[in-house]
Design an enzyme around this catalytic site. Structure first.
Site, PDB file in Angstrom:
ATOM      1  N   ARG A   1      13.477  88.590  52.407  1.00  0.00           N
ATOM      2  CA  ARG A   1      13.259  87.133  52.340  1.00  0.00           C
ATOM      3  C   ARG A   1      11.776  86.805  52.123  1.00  0.00           C
ATOM      4  O   ARG A   1      11.249  85.823  52.663  1.00  0.00           O
ATOM      5  CB  ARG A   1      13.751  86.444  53.622  1.00  0.00           C
ATOM      6  CG  ARG A   1      15.230  86.586  53.860  1.00  0.00           C
ATOM      7  CD  ARG A   1      16.053  85.870  52.797  1.00  0.00           C
ATOM      8  NE  ARG A   1      17.463  85.930  53.092  1.00  0.00           N
ATOM      9  CZ  ARG A   1      18.278  86.916  52.689  1.00  0.00           C
ATOM     10  NH1 ARG A   1      17.810  87.920  51.962  1.00  0.00           N
ATOM     11  NH2 ARG A   1      19.558  86.902  52.986  1.00  0.00           N
TER      12      ARG A   1
ATOM     13  N   SER B   1      21.426  80.340  56.412  1.00  0.00           N
ATOM     14  CA  SER B   1      20.809  80.952  57.602  1.00  0.00           C
ATOM     15  C   SER B   1      19.534  80.192  57.949  1.00  0.00           C
ATOM     16  O   SER B   1      18.643  80.071  57.108  1.00  0.00           O
ATOM     17  CB  SER B   1      20.432  82.411  57.322  1.00  0.00           C
ATOM     18  OG  SER B   1      21.576  83.106  56.911  1.00  0.00           O
TER      19      SER B   1
ATOM     20  N   GLU C   1      13.894  80.855  58.356  1.00  0.00           N
ATOM     21  CA  GLU C   1      13.958  81.256  56.944  1.00  0.00           C
ATOM     22  C   GLU C   1      13.756  80.005  56.070  1.00  0.00           C
ATOM     23  O   GLU C   1      13.195  80.058  54.992  1.00  0.00           O
ATOM     24  CB  GLU C   1      15.338  81.874  56.663  1.00  0.00           C
ATOM     25  CG  GLU C   1      15.556  82.264  55.223  1.00  0.00           C
ATOM     26  CD  GLU C   1      16.929  82.879  54.981  1.00  0.00           C
ATOM     27  OE1 GLU C   1      17.371  83.733  55.773  1.00  0.00           O
ATOM     28  OE2 GLU C   1      17.560  82.488  53.983  1.00  0.00           O
TER      29      GLU C   1
HETATM   30  C1  LIG Z   1      25.357  77.405  52.381  1.00  0.00           C
HETATM   31  C2  LIG Z   1      24.114  78.188  52.027  1.00  0.00           C
HETATM   32  C3  LIG Z   1      24.191  79.573  51.910  1.00  0.00           C
HETATM   33  C4  LIG Z   1      23.051  80.314  51.586  1.00  0.00           C
HETATM   34  N1  LIG Z   1      23.165  81.661  51.456  1.00  0.00           N
HETATM   35  C5  LIG Z   1      22.092  82.399  51.130  1.00  0.00           C
HETATM   36  C6  LIG Z   1      22.208  83.824  50.982  1.00  0.00           C
HETATM   37  O1  LIG Z   1      23.280  84.396  51.100  1.00  0.00           O
HETATM   38  N2  LIG Z   1      21.088  84.513  50.666  1.00  0.00           N
HETATM   39  C7  LIG Z   1      19.879  83.895  50.484  1.00  0.00           C
HETATM   40  O2  LIG Z   1      18.902  84.603  50.188  1.00  0.00           O
HETATM   41  N3  LIG Z   1      19.737  82.568  50.623  1.00  0.00           N
HETATM   42  C8  LIG Z   1      20.800  81.802  50.932  1.00  0.00           C
HETATM   43  N4  LIG Z   1      20.680  80.438  51.077  1.00  0.00           N
HETATM   44  C9  LIG Z   1      19.356  79.812  50.893  1.00  0.00           C
HETATM   45  C10 LIG Z   1      19.126  79.219  49.475  1.00  0.00           C
HETATM   46  O3  LIG Z   1      20.330  79.200  48.759  1.00  0.00           O
HETATM   47  C11 LIG Z   1      18.101  80.033  48.683  1.00  0.00           C
HETATM   48  O4  LIG Z   1      16.878  80.107  49.368  1.00  0.00           O
HETATM   49  C12 LIG Z   1      17.840  79.418  47.296  1.00  0.00           C
HETATM   50  O5  LIG Z   1      17.108  80.325  46.502  1.00  0.00           O
HETATM   51  C13 LIG Z   1      17.090  78.090  47.371  1.00  0.00           C
HETATM   52  O6  LIG Z   1      17.112  77.501  46.078  1.00  0.00           O
HETATM   53  P1  LIG Z   1      16.773  75.969  45.884  1.00  0.00           P
HETATM   54  O7  LIG Z   1      16.699  75.721  44.415  1.00  0.00           O
HETATM   55  O8  LIG Z   1      17.708  75.119  46.623  1.00  0.00           O
HETATM   56  O9  LIG Z   1      15.328  75.895  46.518  1.00  0.00           O
HETATM   57  P2  LIG Z   1      14.693  74.626  47.273  1.00  0.00           P
HETATM   58  O10 LIG Z   1      15.281  74.501  48.614  1.00  0.00           O
HETATM   59  O11 LIG Z   1      14.724  73.432  46.386  1.00  0.00           O
HETATM   60  O12 LIG Z   1      13.184  75.109  47.416  1.00  0.00           O
HETATM   61  C14 LIG Z   1      12.833  76.145  48.302  1.00  0.00           C
HETATM   62  C15 LIG Z   1      11.301  76.338  48.286  1.00  0.00           C
HETATM   63  O13 LIG Z   1      10.898  76.837  47.021  1.00  0.00           O
HETATM   64  C16 LIG Z   1       9.980  75.950  46.366  1.00  0.00           C
HETATM   65  N5  LIG Z   1      10.375  75.938  44.951  1.00  0.00           N
HETATM   66  C17 LIG Z   1      11.606  75.659  44.464  1.00  0.00           C
HETATM   67  N6  LIG Z   1      11.636  75.861  43.138  1.00  0.00           N
HETATM   68  C18 LIG Z   1      10.402  76.270  42.770  1.00  0.00           C
HETATM   69  C19 LIG Z   1       9.804  76.660  41.525  1.00  0.00           C
HETATM   70  N7  LIG Z   1      10.474  76.643  40.379  1.00  0.00           N
HETATM   71  N8  LIG Z   1       8.497  77.053  41.530  1.00  0.00           N
HETATM   72  C20 LIG Z   1       7.793  77.071  42.678  1.00  0.00           C
HETATM   73  N9  LIG Z   1       8.299  76.725  43.887  1.00  0.00           N
HETATM   74  C21 LIG Z   1       9.600  76.326  43.935  1.00  0.00           C
HETATM   75  C22 LIG Z   1      10.172  74.602  47.064  1.00  0.00           C
HETATM   76  O14 LIG Z   1       8.980  73.830  47.032  1.00  0.00           O
HETATM   77  C23 LIG Z   1      10.526  75.043  48.489  1.00  0.00           C
HETATM   78  O15 LIG Z   1       9.374  75.359  49.235  1.00  0.00           O
HETATM   79  C24 LIG Z   1      21.801  79.658  51.392  1.00  0.00           C
HETATM   80  C25 LIG Z   1      21.741  78.251  51.501  1.00  0.00           C
HETATM   81  C26 LIG Z   1      22.886  77.536  51.805  1.00  0.00           C
HETATM   82  C27 LIG Z   1      22.790  76.032  51.906  1.00  0.00           C
END
Ligand SMILES: Cc1cc2nc3c(=O)[nH]c(=O)nc-3n(C[C@H](O)[C@H](O)[C@H](O)COP(=O)(O)OP(=O)(O)OC[C@H]3O[C@@H](n4cnc5c(N)ncnc54)[C@H](O)[C@@H]3O)c2cc1C
Length: 345
Positions: free
Chosen positions: A162, A232, A328
């Site tokens: 992570r 998580s 996380e």
């Molecule tokens: C139901 C559920 C299940 C999940 N299961 C998992 C799992 O199995 N494994 C896992 O690893 N994660 C899991 N996650 C967490 C999540 O899916 C991941 O962290 C995912 O990669 C986040 O993507 P996002 O586009 O929503 O990021 P966001 O939440 O929009 O952003 C996260 C961070 O990244 C930054 N950011 C976003 N995009 C960019 C970019 N292009 N450039 C620079 N910075 C950026 C944002 O400013 C923020 O700080 C889960 C979440 C949920 C809700």
């Protein structure tokens, strides 16, 4: 738009009632650079967001929120592998589906992880024994201050559990605009985790793994479209061998995973569950009944409810195991990201 600005309720998977001064959808690198400069010229804070599935807005965001929607998937191949160049605003799960529809195997264990492709390298998304670092070839990063982009090859991304270089060196003023993925044609299924261990490695197909992963995730995890959550909430703690032995002596059933450096990763969900916290509620926030590692917005939660619950959970785990869980989820305050550990300490 209200006096408070634009609602982010549908832009964060916790579905918290928070606002940003302005929200702009971004579909190209040039609009990203322009929007960034305009906001900076107006002396506004800027936050880049994908699908908001890994953030906790602790209050309203006082600035411009840029929604990364830079699309595009291109694919080439040679005799050994498929090479995908993917726009950062593509949806991760749709990418997994795209690969399988084109008979490209290797992403099936990562099905149904919410969020954009551009956020995937930041925390090195992982599930069922596969992490992004196993398939990532490069990450294209844009320096928003000067408009120059650079390509970081996988070995330069400092991927860990992570974790990656993007959480440390490239935070403010940088945007991930594309990710390169390499999927070898000599596919070997990864069946080391969960229900996948029951599949036959000699006959299993990538589609079967995909279906199993989707079914398990749908059964075990709350769907953010129905119940607000960010997956998580805490990371699995990695402790010294000595500390792990102390805990295992007292609690032999704690799930653990030996790390390459011989430290031990313990299952945070198990630690929380053994503090009898499943279903524990503070305000509109609760610990999920099936998955203790997931905090949910059970009934019109506000940010403070989630924060109070996270703090309570963390304190209970410290009291019982002397282990400090680290969030996380990324914490966002009025002007940008804040230190999540200090916030729940
Ligand atoms: C139901 C559920 C299940 C999940 N299961 C998992 C799992 O199995 N494994 C896992 O690893 N994660 C899991 N996650 C967490 C999540 O899916 C991941 O962290 C995912 O990669 C986040 O993507 P996002 O586009 O929503 O990021 P966001 O939440 O929009 O952003 C996260 C961070 O990244 C930054 N950011 C976003 N995009 C960019 C970019 N292009 N450039 C620079 N910075 C950026 C944002 O400013 C923020 O700080 C889960 C979440 C949920 C809700």
């Amino acid at each position: 738009m209200s006096n408070q600005g634009q609602s982010l309720k549908h832009l964060n998977t916790f579905a918290l009632p928070v606002y940003a001064t302005r929200v702009i959808g971004i579909n190209s690198v040039s609009t990203l650079i322009t929007a960034w400069h305009e906001a900076r010229m107006a002396d506004q804070s800027v936050l880049l967001l994908g699908e908001g599935s890994n953030v906790l807005f602790v209050e309203d965001f006082s600035g411009t929120l840029l929604l990364n929607r830079i699309k595009g998937i291109s694919c080439t191949e040679d005799s050994g592998a498929w090479y995908l160049h993917v726009g950062a605003g593509e949806n991760w799960h749709q990418l997994v589906c795209y690969t399988l529809q084109h008979c490209i195997r290797g992403l099936e264990n990562l099905a149904l992880i919410p969020g954009c492709v551009g956020a995937a390298p930041i925390q090195n998304i992982g599930a069922y024994g596969v992490e992004l670092q196993n398939v990532c070839q490069y990450v294209d990063l844009l320096d928003l201050n000067n408009g120059v982009s650079q390509r970081l090859m996988v070995e330069d991304c400092q991927f860990g559990y992570r974790d990656s270089i993007f959480k440390h060196c490239y935070k403010e003023g940088f945007a991930i605009i594309a990710v390169g993925i390499k999927l070898t044609k000599a596919w070997i299924p990864t069946l080391s985790h969960g229900d996948l261990t029951q599949l036959d490695p000699l006959t299993v197909t990538a589609e079967e793994i995909f279906n199993q992963v989707c079914a398990t995730r749908r059964r075990k995890l709350p769907d953010p479209a129905v119940t607000g959550n960010a997956g998580s909430f805490f990371k699995n703690p990695i402790v010294s061998r000595k500390k792990a032995m102390e805990i295992l002596k007292k609690y032999p059933r704690v799930p653990y995973y030996i790390q390459p450096d011989h430290c031990i990763k313990l299952a945070a969900g198990w630690l929380i569950d053994s503090c009898a916290l499943k279903g524990h509620r503070i305000g509109g926030a609760a610990v999920h009944q099936q998955q203790a590692l997931v905090l949910i917005n059970i009934n019109n939660a506000v940010s403070q409810d989630i924060l109070d619950l996270a703090r309570y959970v963390r304190r209970q785990v410290v009291a019982k195991f002397a282990i400090y869980l680290e969030p996380e989820v990324r914490f966002i305050a009025a002007n940008g990201e804040i230190n999540s550990v200090e916030c729940v300490g």
